[in-house]
Design a protein around this motif. Structure first.
Motif, PDB file in Angstrom:
ATOM      1  N   TYR A 108       7.255   5.908  -3.328  1.00  0.00           N
ATOM      2  CA  TYR A 108       7.174   5.708  -2.287  1.00  0.00           C
ATOM      3  C   TYR A 108       6.347   6.131  -0.832  1.00  0.00           C
ATOM      4  O   TYR A 108       6.961   7.028  -1.054  1.00  0.00           O
ATOM      5  CB  TYR A 108       8.407   4.886  -1.720  1.00  0.00           C
ATOM      6  CG  TYR A 108       7.963   4.672  -0.131  1.00  0.00           C
ATOM      7  CD1 TYR A 108       7.600   3.866   0.486  1.00  0.00           C
ATOM      8  CD2 TYR A 108       8.750   4.991   0.851  1.00  0.00           C
ATOM      9  CE1 TYR A 108       7.636   2.972   1.726  1.00  0.00           C
ATOM     10  CE2 TYR A 108       8.496   5.023   2.290  1.00  0.00           C
ATOM     11  CZ  TYR A 108       8.639   3.539   2.689  1.00  0.00           C
ATOM     12  OH  TYR A 108       7.458   2.813   3.673  1.00  0.00           O
ATOM     13  N   ARG A 129       1.342  -0.474  -0.307  1.00  0.00           N
ATOM     14  CA  ARG A 129       0.393  -0.351  -0.066  1.00  0.00           C
ATOM     15  C   ARG A 129       1.060   0.915   0.343  1.00  0.00           C
ATOM     16  O   ARG A 129       0.292   2.273  -0.327  1.00  0.00           O
ATOM     17  CB  ARG A 129      -1.078   0.043   0.897  1.00  0.00           C
ATOM     18  CG  ARG A 129      -0.148   0.287   2.948  1.00  0.00           C
ATOM     19  CD  ARG A 129      -1.435   0.067   4.230  1.00  0.00           C
ATOM     20  NE  ARG A 129      -0.541  -0.162   4.748  1.00  0.00           N
ATOM     21  CZ  ARG A 129      -0.558   1.260   5.178  1.00  0.00           C
ATOM     22  NH1 ARG A 129      -1.223   2.139   5.061  1.00  0.00           N
ATOM     23  NH2 ARG A 129       0.094   1.125   6.253  1.00  0.00           N
ATOM     24  N   ASN A 130       1.986   0.752   0.192  1.00  0.00           N
ATOM     25  CA  ASN A 130       2.936   2.552   0.515  1.00  0.00           C
ATOM     26  C   ASN A 130       3.826   2.483  -1.440  1.00  0.00           C
ATOM     27  O   ASN A 130       4.400   3.730  -1.044  1.00  0.00           O
ATOM     28  CB  ASN A 130       4.347   2.417   2.003  1.00  0.00           C
ATOM     29  CG  ASN A 130       3.167   1.963   2.893  1.00  0.00           C
ATOM     30  OD1 ASN A 130       3.183   1.264   3.295  1.00  0.00           O
ATOM     31  ND2 ASN A 130       2.925   3.586   3.570  1.00  0.00           N
ATOM     32  N   SER A 176       5.483   6.434   2.371  1.00  0.00           N
ATOM     33  CA  SER A 176       5.630   6.372   4.430  1.00  0.00           C
ATOM     34  C   SER A 176       4.550   6.447   4.699  1.00  0.00           C
ATOM     35  O   SER A 176       3.177   7.750   4.271  1.00  0.00           O
ATOM     36  CB  SER A 176       7.212   6.948   5.176  1.00  0.00           C
ATOM     37  OG  SER A 176       6.007   8.180   5.143  1.00  0.00           O
ATOM     38  N   ASP A 177       4.204   5.539   6.022  1.00  0.00           N
ATOM     39  CA  ASP A 177       2.596   5.799   6.850  1.00  0.00           C
ATOM     40  C   ASP A 177       2.733   7.515   7.278  1.00  0.00           C
ATOM     41  O   ASP A 177       1.620   7.643   7.926  1.00  0.00           O
ATOM     42  CB  ASP A 177       2.984   5.204   7.931  1.00  0.00           C
ATOM     43  CG  ASP A 177       2.910   3.962   7.182  1.00  0.00           C
ATOM     44  OD1 ASP A 177       2.450   3.271   6.200  1.00  0.00           O
ATOM     45  OD2 ASP A 177       2.744   2.484   8.350  1.00  0.00           O
ATOM     46  N   GLU A 235       7.470  11.376   1.116  1.00  0.00           N
ATOM     47  CA  GLU A 235       6.988  10.705  -0.668  1.00  0.00           C
ATOM     48  C   GLU A 235       8.070  11.225  -0.789  1.00  0.00           C
ATOM     49  O   GLU A 235       8.807  11.806  -0.813  1.00  0.00           O
ATOM     50  CB  GLU A 235       5.540  11.361  -0.963  1.00  0.00           C
ATOM     51  CG  GLU A 235       6.049  10.546  -2.549  1.00  0.00           C
ATOM     52  CD  GLU A 235       4.673  11.090  -3.131  1.00  0.00           C
ATOM     53  OE1 GLU A 235       4.638  11.365  -4.829  1.00  0.00           O
ATOM     54  OE2 GLU A 235       3.712  11.970  -2.667  1.00  0.00           O
TER      55      GLU A 235
END
Length: 308
Positions: free
Chosen positions: A192, A152-153, A194-195, A199
């Motif tokens: 990518y 999902r990332n 991150s949570d 980006e």
């Protein structure tokens, strides 16, 4: 998310009857396809929708100097303004190829170009030319798009693009929207996130050029890396973007005694907006530095896309 493809040669240079052929790389001093297209969200394409996604891109490029192989101004008086407008279409499907969603698309660009050149010898003008026009540029067909989402990332996609010589072209004109040759471009894009919303996005592209039959000129293979790093704040992403361009092989043309390989780096602020159900927006302002064998300038771009 990022569906507006390159509109081709944003930084158009100057070839005038061979007078400046040793001062720039690629024919007419222009990259074959445009850069400054991919920033945030490069690794993601839109989800499949009934009618696909439309994209509109506007880019303004301005340059007032040509840099030689040492990065110095070549001494000629030069200026160019290019306003590029292009309509892109992208259709992603539920069909799976190599584990990826399959898609296809295309771009039709138009250029408004205003260029002036005065060539000097020992500081004395020996040739001058100018051109102002608004014409169709080369169409870009994208028969293959593959979108993977390993997590999902992380988003990864591959594009295969063919640029056809459909744009307006005149052999002896100072600038041309069309290149009068074919170009094949594979590209790999990654993002990518991150949570925490940080980006990192990158796009890697290589252009393989055919020979221009009107001039017997073949531009060398071109490489570019576009990138963006930034932080998400709700639907907004803000940070730094840019591109690095380098010509990998020499140009080939009758009477050409040097390779004319070009390079340039561009950096600047980038901003994007993405919220499901609303048009997506990207804005950036890039300044070019460290140019070799090409024009050096700046570009301001606004891109929009919406899925139907």
């Amino acid at each position: 998310m990022n569906v507006t493809r390159p509109l081709h040669a944003l930084a158009v240079g100057l070839a005038v009857l061979g007078l400046t052929a040793a001062t720039h790389a690629t024919e007419s001093g222009s990259p074959t396809t445009a850069f400054g297209v991919y920033d945030f969200g490069a690794g993601f394409t839109p989800p499949p929708t009934p009618h696909g996604t439309l994209g509109l891109r506007s880019n303004f490029y301005r340059a007032t100097s040509i840099r030689d192989s040492h990065g110095r101004d070549n001494g000629n008086d030069f200026s160019i303004d290019v306003l590029s407008l292009g309509l892109a279409y992208l259709k992603m499907t539920d069909t799976r190829v190599l584990g990826a969603r399959y898609g296809f698309g295309g771009v039709q660009p138009f250029f408004r170009m205003d260029a002036d050149l005065t060539v000097k010898a020992n500081g004395v003008p020996v040739f001058a030319d100018s051109a102002t026009l608004f014409r169709q540029a080369d169409i870009q067909v994208i028969p293959l798009i593959l979108q993977w989402e390993p997590s999902r990332n992380l988003g990864v996609n591959f594009w295969f693009q063919v640029q056809a010589p459909t744009g307006d072209y005149e052999k002896n004109r100072l600038v041309n929207p069309g290149t009068n040759h074919w170009t094949v471009s594979p590209m790999l894009n990654l993002s990518y996130i991150s949570d925490s919303g940080f980006e990192v996005s990158s796009s890697f592209q290589t252009d393989f050029n055919s020979r221009n039959p009107a001039t017997d000129y073949r531009s060398g293979t071109e490489y570019r890396h576009e990138f963006a790093v930034g932080q998400h704040f709700g639907p907004w992403t803000a940070g730094l973007g840019g591109y690095y361009y380098r010509q990998l092989t020499d140009d080939d043309a009758p009477g050409l005694t040097r390779g004319n390989r070009a390079r340039v780096l561009a950096l600047g602020p980038a901003l994007s907006f993405f919220q499901p159900g609303l048009p997506a927006v990207w804005v950036h302002l890039y300044k070019e530095v460290d140019a070799r064998n090409r024009a050096e300038g700046y570009a301001f771009a606004v891109r929009l896309s919406h899925s139907f």
